[in-house]
Write a protein that holds these residues in place. Sequence first.
Motif, PDB file in Angstrom:
ATOM      1  N   THR A 157       0.810  -1.223   0.000  1.00  0.00           N
ATOM      2  CA  THR A 157       0.000   0.000   0.000  1.00  0.00           C
ATOM      3  C   THR A 157       0.837   1.265   0.000  1.00  0.00           C
ATOM      4  O   THR A 157       0.298   2.366  -0.147  1.00  0.00           O
ATOM      5  CB  THR A 157      -0.925   0.021   1.230  1.00  0.00           C
ATOM      6  N   ASP A 158       2.160   1.122   0.191  1.00  0.00           N
ATOM      7  CA  ASP A 158       3.012   2.307   0.249  1.00  0.00           C
ATOM      8  C   ASP A 158       3.842   2.485  -1.013  1.00  0.00           C
ATOM      9  O   ASP A 158       4.780   3.288  -1.042  1.00  0.00           O
ATOM     10  CB  ASP A 158       3.937   2.229   1.465  1.00  0.00           C
ATOM     11  N   VAL A 159       3.497   1.763  -2.071  1.00  0.00           N
ATOM     12  CA  VAL A 159       4.256   1.814  -3.322  1.00  0.00           C
ATOM     13  C   VAL A 159       3.505   2.642  -4.356  1.00  0.00           C
ATOM     14  O   VAL A 159       2.288   2.496  -4.523  1.00  0.00           O
ATOM     15  CB  VAL A 159       4.500   0.391  -3.868  1.00  0.00           C
ATOM     16  N   VAL A 160       4.232   3.517  -5.048  1.00  0.00           N
ATOM     17  CA  VAL A 160       3.657   4.245  -6.177  1.00  0.00           C
ATOM     18  C   VAL A 160       3.964   3.444  -7.430  1.00  0.00           C
ATOM     19  O   VAL A 160       5.126   3.267  -7.799  1.00  0.00           O
ATOM     20  CB  VAL A 160       4.250   5.664  -6.307  1.00  0.00           C
ATOM     21  N   ALA A 238       4.474  10.866  -2.238  1.00  0.00           N
ATOM     22  CA  ALA A 238       4.329   9.413  -2.373  1.00  0.00           C
ATOM     23  C   ALA A 238       3.180   8.868  -1.526  1.00  0.00           C
ATOM     24  O   ALA A 238       2.515   7.907  -1.911  1.00  0.00           O
ATOM     25  CB  ALA A 238       5.633   8.722  -1.998  1.00  0.00           C
ATOM     26  N   ALA A 239       2.939   9.471  -0.359  1.00  0.00           N
ATOM     27  CA  ALA A 239       1.869   8.988   0.522  1.00  0.00           C
ATOM     28  C   ALA A 239       0.507   9.118  -0.132  1.00  0.00           C
ATOM     29  O   ALA A 239      -0.388   8.282   0.082  1.00  0.00           O
ATOM     30  CB  ALA A 239       1.898   9.758   1.837  1.00  0.00           C
ATOM     31  N   ALA A 240       0.313  10.155  -0.934  1.00  0.00           N
ATOM     32  CA  ALA A 240      -0.951  10.330  -1.655  1.00  0.00           C
ATOM     33  C   ALA A 240      -0.931   9.601  -2.986  1.00  0.00           C
ATOM     34  O   ALA A 240      -1.945   9.050  -3.422  1.00  0.00           O
ATOM     35  CB  ALA A 240      -1.232  11.814  -1.870  1.00  0.00           C
ATOM     36  N   LEU A 241       0.234   9.582  -3.649  1.00  0.00           N
ATOM     37  CA  LEU A 241       0.328   8.953  -4.970  1.00  0.00           C
ATOM     38  C   LEU A 241       0.174   7.447  -4.909  1.00  0.00           C
ATOM     39  O   LEU A 241      -0.298   6.824  -5.874  1.00  0.00           O
ATOM     40  CB  LEU A 241       1.660   9.318  -5.624  1.00  0.00           C
ATOM     41  N   ALA A 242       0.560   6.814  -3.805  1.00  0.00           N
ATOM     42  CA  ALA A 242       0.435   5.356  -3.695  1.00  0.00           C
ATOM     43  C   ALA A 242      -1.020   4.902  -3.835  1.00  0.00           C
ATOM     44  O   ALA A 242      -1.331   4.053  -4.675  1.00  0.00           O
ATOM     45  CB  ALA A 242       1.044   4.863  -2.384  1.00  0.00           C
ATOM     46  N   PRO A 243      -1.958   5.439  -3.034  1.00  0.00           N
ATOM     47  CA  PRO A 243      -3.358   5.023  -3.224  1.00  0.00           C
ATOM     48  C   PRO A 243      -3.953   5.533  -4.537  1.00  0.00           C
ATOM     49  O   PRO A 243      -4.821   4.868  -5.112  1.00  0.00           O
ATOM     50  CB  PRO A 243      -4.079   5.626  -2.012  1.00  0.00           C
ATOM     51  N   ILE A 244      -3.492   6.684  -5.021  1.00  0.00           N
ATOM     52  CA  ILE A 244      -3.979   7.185  -6.311  1.00  0.00           C
ATOM     53  C   ILE A 244      -3.597   6.219  -7.423  1.00  0.00           C
ATOM     54  O   ILE A 244      -4.417   5.852  -8.267  1.00  0.00           O
ATOM     55  CB  ILE A 244      -3.427   8.600  -6.590  1.00  0.00           C
ATOM     56  N   SER A 246      -2.814   3.054  -7.103  1.00  0.00           N
ATOM     57  CA  SER A 246      -3.490   1.776  -6.885  1.00  0.00           C
ATOM     58  C   SER A 246      -4.909   1.803  -7.428  1.00  0.00           C
ATOM     59  O   SER A 246      -5.357   0.849  -8.080  1.00  0.00           O
ATOM     60  CB  SER A 246      -3.509   1.456  -5.384  1.00  0.00           C
ATOM     61  N   PHE A 247      -5.619   2.918  -7.178  1.00  0.00           N
ATOM     62  CA  PHE A 247      -6.988   2.991  -7.685  1.00  0.00           C
ATOM     63  C   PHE A 247      -6.996   3.141  -9.199  1.00  0.00           C
ATOM     64  O   PHE A 247      -7.836   2.552  -9.883  1.00  0.00           O
ATOM     65  CB  PHE A 247      -7.760   4.142  -7.043  1.00  0.00           C
ATOM     66  N   TRP A 248      -6.070   3.910  -9.739  1.00  0.00           N
ATOM     67  CA  TRP A 248      -5.968   4.044 -11.200  1.00  0.00           C
ATOM     68  C   TRP A 248      -5.759   2.682 -11.840  1.00  0.00           C
ATOM     69  O   TRP A 248      -6.339   2.386 -12.893  1.00  0.00           O
ATOM     70  CB  TRP A 248      -4.824   4.988 -11.557  1.00  0.00           C
TER      71      TRP A 248
END
Length: 610
Positions: A157-160, A238-244, A246-248
Motif C-alpha cells: 500500500t506504500d508503493v507508487v 508518495a503517501a498520496a500517490l500510492a493510493p492514487i 493503486s486505484f488508477w
Amino acid sequence: MKISRFLTAAVIAGVGALVISGCTPSAEDDSGLIEGSAISVAWNQAFYSMNGFTSYGNATANNNINYLVLDGFNYYDNTPALVKNTSFGTYELVSEDPLTVTYTINEGVKWSDGTAVDAADLLLNWAALSRALDTPDFDPADFTDPETGEFTDAFPTDVVYFDSGATPDAGLGLVSQTPEVSEDGRSITMVYDAPFVDWELSFSSPLPAHVVAKNALGITDNAEAKQAVLDAIQNDDAAALAPISSFWNSGFNFTSMPSDTELVTASGPYMITDFVADQYITLKANPEYTGENKPTIEEITIRFIPDPLAAVQALQNGEVDIISPQATADIKTALDGLDGVTVLTGLEGTYEHVDLQFENGRNPENIFSNPLAREAFMKTIPRQEIVDTLIKPIIGDDAILRNSQLFVPGAEGYDESVANNTSLDYEQVDIEGAKALLAESGVTNTDVCILYAANNPRRVNEFALIQQSANQAGFNVTDCGSTEWGGLLGTPGAYDASLFGWQSTSLGVTNSLPTFQTGGINNLNFYSNAQVDDLVAQLNVTFDKAEQITMLQEMDKLLWEDFYGVTIFQFPSVTAYSDRVQGVDPSILAPTIFWNAWDWTVTSGESTEG
C-alpha cells in the motif's frame, strides 16, 4: 437484398430488426439525436475494464467501449488518417528542440457528472502514462493473481506504481519532468527529454481525476479531489500517490454495473448506463457531451456473443443489428443465406500468432526459457494447415501466411524482411527436426499449456491442430484455454504459450514496439534482448522512413532468431448489418466497426417495440 463488397486492407507501415425502446421514435433534438432510438451490436468478448491503459485492461473488448465513453485529442478514421478532435481540445508543438507540447482542454468540456475536464485530468494522465513518479525498481510480479491476472490484496500500500507499462525511452516515458500547469487550469505543457517520432499518439484519453482521488483519498468534494491530484503530483507526494496509483490500476475494473456509478463517469459521446455480467453493456448518449461527434442513436447495447454462428443467428432473428464476428467458412456460408443484410469482407489490421513464455511459465522447469525447446516447438506448429483449413475457405487466395512479426504482408519492406528473418524455416511442420532439438535441449518436463479463448470456435480448432502436431514430437500440450484469457495474458505462472491476435491501433512506427521491448506494456512473454531494446530506442527518435524500415527489418530478424514465437495469418474480417441501420463503415484499425458509431443512423420505417 444482400450487398457484398470487399474491404481494401490499407498497408500498415511498420507494422435483424431495429430495436427501439418504446414505440415510434421521437423527433430529432437540435443535436440530431433521435430520442428513444436504440440498436444492438454483437461482440465476441465481454467488457471488464474502463481503464484500457493497464496491462490487465489493455484489450479490444474494453477499448471498443472506452473509445466511445472517453474523449481524447485525436483518433483515426477509416482511411485511415489521424483526425484532430479539436472540439475536445487542442495540442500545440511549442518547440522541436527540446520537443515541447502543450495540451489544452476546451472551455466548457465536462464529464458526464457536470464536472469540468481540466488540467488535473491531464496531469494524472501524464503521471500514469509516464510512470515518472513511480517507486524505483518495484516489480509487481509477486502480487499478480495467476488465476485472474489482477493484482492481489497483498500488493504493497506504500508503493507508487502506475501499471501503464511506460518505459523511459518512449512516449510519455520520455517526459520525466512534471509538466507545467497553466494559470487557467485547462492546459499542461510537457517537455520531452529526447525527440519522439510518434509524439502525436502518446497522450491518450484521460480518466476522471476527481473520481480517482475521491476513491483513493476519501475526499467527497469534486473540486477538492481535483486539487488533491494536482498537489500530489506537483509535490511528488508518495503517501498520496500510492493510493492514487493503486486505484488508477484497479478501480475501473468491473464485470457488471458497479454500485458506485461514479466509476462510469464519461467524457465521450456515450456513457455506460447498464451492464449485466457476460450478457450485455448499454451505452446511452452523454447529455453533457458538447463535442463534434454527437450521436444520432440514443442507445447502443453491445451484446456479448462469443460464438460467431450464434451472432449470425441473432442478426437473422433481429436480436442485434450489427455483427463483426471472427470470420470462419461457416460464418460466410450462413451470411450468404441472409436477405436484408449488408456484408463487408476483407482483411483487417490484426494478426494471429503464438508467443512462447521466456520466463514465468506454468511448466515447473519453465520449458521455453530453453532456446532449443522454443525452436523445436515452433517447428511443430502447423501454420499452413491452419491457413488452408480455417482461413482460405473464407477469403480464398488472399489467405496467406504472415511471415513477419513487424510487417504486414504487402507493406514496404515486408518481402525483404521475410527473405532474411528465418520465418520460412517454419513454413512447414518438421516433426523429426523438432524431436531432435527437443532431445538435445535436455528438457525433462515437456508440458506446454496453451492459453487461448476457450469460447472462440476458430481458436479451439487452432489449438487442436497445434496440440496434435506438437504431441507427435514429444511435447505434452495441455489446455489452458479460458473465457477470461484477456486478463490472464502476461500473468506469471498462468501458461507456457499463448494463441491470440494483436490488433493495430495506429499507423505509428512505434505501434508494435512495446510488444518486444523489455518491460513494455505489451511484452506479455517476458522477452528481453538488448539489441532489440537498442533498435526500439533508435526507432523512437528516427523520422526517416527508409531508416525506419531498415531497423525494423533488423529487429524482425532478431525476433525470429530468438525463437520468439510464430506469426500465422492476417485476420479475415466480416461485418454484417441489417438494412435498418446505416453509416456502418469499418476501419482496418481498432476500434474497427465502432470508430464512427456517432455517425450510425436508424433508417425510417416501423419500429419494433422494446
